[in-house]
Enzyme design. Structure first.
Site, PDB file in Angstrom:
ATOM      1  N   ARG A  29       0.798  -1.445  -0.021  1.00 36.67           N
ATOM      2  CA  ARG A  29       0.210  -0.015  -0.121  1.00 36.67           C
ATOM      3  C   ARG A  29       0.799   1.350   0.026  1.00 36.67           C
ATOM      4  O   ARG A  29       0.507   2.276  -0.386  1.00 36.67           O
ATOM      5  CB  ARG A  29      -0.977   0.139   1.373  1.00 36.67           C
ATOM      6  CG  ARG A  29      -2.023  -1.020   1.440  1.00 36.67           C
ATOM      7  CD  ARG A  29      -2.880  -0.878   2.572  1.00 36.67           C
ATOM      8  NE  ARG A  29      -3.800  -0.020   2.439  1.00 36.67           N
ATOM      9  CZ  ARG A  29      -4.172   0.480   3.478  1.00 36.67           C
ATOM     10  NH1 ARG A  29      -3.989   0.160   4.701  1.00 36.67           N
ATOM     11  NH2 ARG A  29      -5.302   1.539   3.438  1.00 36.67           N
ATOM     12  N   CYS A  53       1.037  31.847  31.190  1.00 40.16           N
ATOM     13  CA  CYS A  53       1.329  30.336  31.273  1.00 40.16           C
ATOM     14  C   CYS A  53       1.454  29.818  32.775  1.00 40.16           C
ATOM     15  O   CYS A  53       2.392  30.553  33.476  1.00 40.16           O
ATOM     16  CB  CYS A  53       2.827  30.114  30.506  1.00 40.16           C
ATOM     17  SG  CYS A  53       3.348  28.472  30.914  1.00 40.16           S
ATOM     18  N   CYS A  56       5.328  29.031  33.511  1.00 35.20           N
ATOM     19  CA  CYS A  56       6.606  30.038  33.688  1.00 35.20           C
ATOM     20  C   CYS A  56       6.746  30.204  35.036  1.00 35.20           C
ATOM     21  O   CYS A  56       6.170  30.488  35.880  1.00 35.20           O
ATOM     22  CB  CYS A  56       6.080  31.185  32.635  1.00 35.20           C
ATOM     23  SG  CYS A  56       6.177  31.228  31.026  1.00 35.20           S
ATOM     24  N   HIS A 116       9.741  29.321  27.905  1.00 36.30           N
ATOM     25  CA  HIS A 116       8.355  28.991  27.504  1.00 36.30           C
ATOM     26  C   HIS A 116       8.498  28.321  25.961  1.00 36.30           C
ATOM     27  O   HIS A 116       7.718  27.596  25.661  1.00 36.30           O
ATOM     28  CB  HIS A 116       7.246  30.195  27.388  1.00 36.30           C
ATOM     29  CG  HIS A 116       6.085  29.914  27.137  1.00 36.30           C
ATOM     30  ND1 HIS A 116       5.089  29.261  28.033  1.00 36.30           N
ATOM     31  CD2 HIS A 116       5.328  30.045  26.121  1.00 36.30           C
ATOM     32  CE1 HIS A 116       4.100  29.319  27.574  1.00 36.30           C
ATOM     33  NE2 HIS A 116       3.993  29.672  26.128  1.00 36.30           N
ATOM     34  N   ASN A 156       4.456  14.210  26.988  1.00 34.04           N
ATOM     35  CA  ASN A 156       3.507  14.539  25.886  1.00 34.04           C
ATOM     36  C   ASN A 156       3.768  15.990  25.251  1.00 34.04           C
ATOM     37  O   ASN A 156       3.829  17.010  25.931  1.00 34.04           O
ATOM     38  CB  ASN A 156       2.197  14.888  26.483  1.00 34.04           C
ATOM     39  CG  ASN A 156       1.036  13.549  26.475  1.00 34.04           C
ATOM     40  OD1 ASN A 156       1.473  12.602  25.701  1.00 34.04           O
ATOM     41  ND2 ASN A 156       0.151  13.549  27.195  1.00 34.04           N
ATOM     42  N   GLY A 162      -2.445  16.001  22.778  1.00 35.24           N
ATOM     43  CA  GLY A 162      -3.461  16.235  24.078  1.00 35.24           C
ATOM     44  C   GLY A 162      -2.700  17.024  25.061  1.00 35.24           C
ATOM     45  O   GLY A 162      -3.081  17.321  26.306  1.00 35.24           O
ATOM     46  N   SER A 164      -1.740  20.170  27.206  1.00 32.84           N
ATOM     47  CA  SER A 164      -2.210  21.415  27.350  1.00 32.84           C
ATOM     48  C   SER A 164      -1.661  22.607  27.347  1.00 32.84           C
ATOM     49  O   SER A 164      -2.352  23.743  27.258  1.00 32.84           O
ATOM     50  CB  SER A 164      -3.137  21.014  28.753  1.00 32.84           C
ATOM     51  OG  SER A 164      -2.083  21.034  29.732  1.00 32.84           O
ATOM     52  N   HIS A 167       4.575  25.134  27.137  1.00 31.40           N
ATOM     53  CA  HIS A 167       5.671  25.197  27.891  1.00 31.40           C
ATOM     54  C   HIS A 167       6.448  23.842  27.987  1.00 31.40           C
ATOM     55  O   HIS A 167       5.715  22.851  28.695  1.00 31.40           O
ATOM     56  CB  HIS A 167       5.435  26.024  29.337  1.00 31.40           C
ATOM     57  CG  HIS A 167       6.712  26.418  29.982  1.00 31.40           C
ATOM     58  ND1 HIS A 167       6.889  27.646  30.262  1.00 31.40           N
ATOM     59  CD2 HIS A 167       7.861  25.590  30.305  1.00 31.40           C
ATOM     60  CE1 HIS A 167       8.029  27.588  31.071  1.00 31.40           C
ATOM     61  NE2 HIS A 167       8.581  26.512  30.863  1.00 31.40           N
ATOM     62  N   HIS A 169       7.503  20.418  29.063  1.00 31.64           N
ATOM     63  CA  HIS A 169       7.697  20.006  30.518  1.00 31.64           C
ATOM     64  C   HIS A 169       7.048  18.518  30.118  1.00 31.64           C
ATOM     65  O   HIS A 169       6.880  17.886  29.067  1.00 31.64           O
ATOM     66  CB  HIS A 169       6.353  20.734  31.216  1.00 31.64           C
ATOM     67  CG  HIS A 169       5.088  20.391  30.681  1.00 31.64           C
ATOM     68  ND1 HIS A 169       4.490  21.008  29.429  1.00 31.64           N
ATOM     69  CD2 HIS A 169       4.007  19.223  31.093  1.00 31.64           C
ATOM     70  CE1 HIS A 169       3.356  20.592  29.347  1.00 31.64           C
ATOM     71  NE2 HIS A 169       2.917  19.617  30.259  1.00 31.64           N
ATOM     72  N   GLN A 171       5.917  14.908  32.693  1.00 24.36           N
ATOM     73  CA  GLN A 171       5.102  14.266  33.984  1.00 24.36           C
ATOM     74  C   GLN A 171       5.650  12.805  34.471  1.00 24.36           C
ATOM     75  O   GLN A 171       6.227  12.123  33.828  1.00 24.36           O
ATOM     76  CB  GLN A 171       3.526  14.118  33.454  1.00 24.36           C
ATOM     77  CG  GLN A 171       2.866  15.241  33.084  1.00 24.36           C
ATOM     78  CD  GLN A 171       1.606  14.981  33.123  1.00 24.36           C
ATOM     79  OE1 GLN A 171       0.840  14.642  34.028  1.00 24.36           O
ATOM     80  NE2 GLN A 171       0.717  15.575  31.829  1.00 24.36           N
ATOM     81  N   HIS A 300      14.973   1.550  28.701  1.00 24.01           N
ATOM     82  CA  HIS A 300      14.715   2.000  27.448  1.00 24.01           C
ATOM     83  C   HIS A 300      13.739   3.091  27.389  1.00 24.01           C
ATOM     84  O   HIS A 300      12.948   3.299  28.465  1.00 24.01           O
ATOM     85  CB  HIS A 300      14.395   0.714  26.661  1.00 24.01           C
ATOM     86  CG  HIS A 300      12.953   0.213  26.841  1.00 24.01           C
ATOM     87  ND1 HIS A 300      13.105  -0.778  27.917  1.00 24.01           N
ATOM     88  CD2 HIS A 300      11.825   0.230  26.620  1.00 24.01           C
ATOM     89  CE1 HIS A 300      11.795  -1.304  28.312  1.00 24.01           C
ATOM     90  NE2 HIS A 300      11.268  -0.706  27.397  1.00 24.01           N
ATOM     91  N   GLU A 321      -7.824  -1.525  13.355  1.00 21.90           N
ATOM     92  CA  GLU A 321      -6.554  -1.588  14.421  1.00 21.90           C
ATOM     93  C   GLU A 321      -7.229  -1.457  16.126  1.00 21.90           C
ATOM     94  O   GLU A 321      -6.721  -1.861  16.850  1.00 21.90           O
ATOM     95  CB  GLU A 321      -5.853  -0.345  14.389  1.00 21.90           C
ATOM     96  CG  GLU A 321      -5.376  -0.483  12.979  1.00 21.90           C
ATOM     97  CD  GLU A 321      -4.296   1.021  12.928  1.00 21.90           C
ATOM     98  OE1 GLU A 321      -4.825   2.013  12.990  1.00 21.90           O
ATOM     99  OE2 GLU A 321      -2.942   0.473  12.494  1.00 21.90           O
ATOM    100  N   GLN A 327      -1.819  -1.793  12.497  1.00 24.27           N
ATOM    101  CA  GLN A 327      -1.444  -2.081  10.928  1.00 24.27           C
ATOM    102  C   GLN A 327      -0.779  -0.900  10.696  1.00 24.27           C
ATOM    103  O   GLN A 327      -1.059   0.153  10.975  1.00 24.27           O
ATOM    104  CB  GLN A 327      -2.627  -2.254  10.020  1.00 24.27           C
ATOM    105  CG  GLN A 327      -2.473  -2.490   8.678  1.00 24.27           C
ATOM    106  CD  GLN A 327      -2.317  -1.411   7.774  1.00 24.27           C
ATOM    107  OE1 GLN A 327      -2.899  -0.320   8.295  1.00 24.27           O
ATOM    108  NE2 GLN A 327      -1.779  -1.600   6.648  1.00 24.27           N
TER     109      GLN A 327
END
Ligand code: H2U
Ligand code: ZN
Length: 352
Positions: A29, A53, A56, A116, A156, A162, A164, A167, A169, A171, A300, A321, A327
């Site tokens: 494909r 922010c 900050c 930032h 993230n 997602g 938010s 700046h 960062h 978690q 890892h 999926e 896939q």
């Protein structure tokens, strides 16, 4: 193992020994021009300080806490933590179809720097080493707590994932129980170690180094590659070269530098792919912090970027999926050679 040329053109399944899952690959494909057009996302210039922010320095967070005028990394307990440390332990064990139990934990936020606008690939080697050191200290402190058995460090990046707040960062969620993905990797790595007497990822890395078909970067301490079983188009796996390094806390100063260099390298290549701050979810898989030795485990990190063909075309994990199995079209080997062809200097520094 060398890939038989039939697999470069015909549908096949690949096995992920870390999760025990299979992946469907449909290279036929990808013969349609998949990288032909490269759309540039609108450039968004961020200020180095944003008065609105909540990350900050000197600004007020939800709940009224004011951030210090921090000058390096900055870690704090999440004001909207998904987990709480001091709750009573309750479990219902006599209802096999309705199992439910308390989960204790702590959620932390780690800002990479006061800036930032500065993402990891734009930060200096020394500043990224400081980020790694902060993750390490946090992991040690959280892991030492009596009721904590797993420390998940993750980032993230990008609205698409997602995130938010732009700046830069990350978690850290530390939990009493070992969560699903690390628990699965614990089972597969332990079984492999029992059978072979060597860690799964040590053998895997040795074989990848010998073949060198999927390796993007390596230095004396870490290797970044597109795993043989990658699900996301540009997914990568970063593995510690020393098989006795099971957690961030095990790393020597030289290994921390090696890790920071590998992180700057792969995030720069990612940004250069579509000349945008490349979105992803990434995280470290360290051995559980459960007072046991983990000779089966090799430290890892997984990078899971959602983009497929351009800055604006994302891979959706839907349909087959969701209902059957993941896939992909382009083979992991093609992705690896594409990433390897990208410049090693960040596009923003080249624009100057
Ligand atoms: P993400 O954007 O990566 O999801 O995380 C930002 C985190 O910051 C999020 O988990 C927390 C949110 O709960 N947060 C605070 O702790 N204090 C605030 O004032 C706002 C957001
Ligand atoms: Zn900010």
């Amino acid at each position: 193992m060398k890939i038989n040329s039939i697999f470069t053109q015909t549908p096949h399944r690949r096995y992920n020994p870390l999760t025990g899952d299979w992946l469907l690959v449909s290279p036929q494909r990808s013969q349609r021009p998949w990288l032909g057009q490269v759309e540039k996302a609108p450039a968004v210039g961020l200020p180095s300080y944003d008065p609105d922010c909540y990350l900050c320095p000197g600004n007020k967070r939800a709940g009224g806490v004011v951030n210090p005028h921090y000058t390096s990394t900055f870690a704090f307990t999440n004001d909207f933590s998904a987990l709480l440390p001091d709750i009573p332990e309750v479990a219902i064990t006599d209802q096999p179809l309705f199992r439910i139990e308390t989960e204790r934990g702590i959620c932390r936020v780690v800002c990479f720097s006061p800036r930032h606008d500065l993402t990891l690939p734009e930060m200096s080697q020394q500043a990224v080493e400081q980020v790694v050191s902060t993750w390490t200290e946090e992991s040690i402190q959280l892991g030492e707590r009596e009721k904590i058995h797993y420390v998940q460090v993750f980032e993230n990046k990008g609205v698409m994932m997602g995130c938010s707040n732009p700046h830069p960062h990350s978690q850290i969620w530390a939990t009493g129980k070992i969560p699903n993905e690390p628990a699965c990797e614990l089972a597969t790595q332990s079984a492999y170690y029992r059978q072979n007497g060597r860690p799964l990822l040590q053998d895997y890395l040795n074989e990848e180094q010998r073949l060198s078909a999927r390796i993007i970067f390596s230095n004396a301490h870490f290797t970044v590659l597109v795993p043989f079983w990658a699900v996301w188009p540009f997914e990568t796996l970063m593995i510690a070269n020393r098989p006795t390094a099971t957690s961030l806390a095990d790393l020597t100063a030289d290994e921390v530098s090696g890790l920071a260099e590998a992180m700057r390298h792969i995030t720069t290549r990612y940004d250069n792919l579509f000349e945008i701050p490349f979105p992803y979810s990434m995280g470290f898989h360290q051995a559980p912090s459960d007072d046991q030795k983990h000779p089966e485990w090799v430290l890892h990190a997984h990078y899971y970027p959602p983009l497929l063909r351009s800055a604006t075309v994302k891979k959706f994990m839907v349909g087959y999926e969701m209902l059957s199995m993941p896939q992909r079209d382009i083979t992991p080997e093609s992705s690896a050679s594409h990433l390897c062809r990208l410049p090693e200097t960040h596009y923003k520094s080249r624009e100057k």
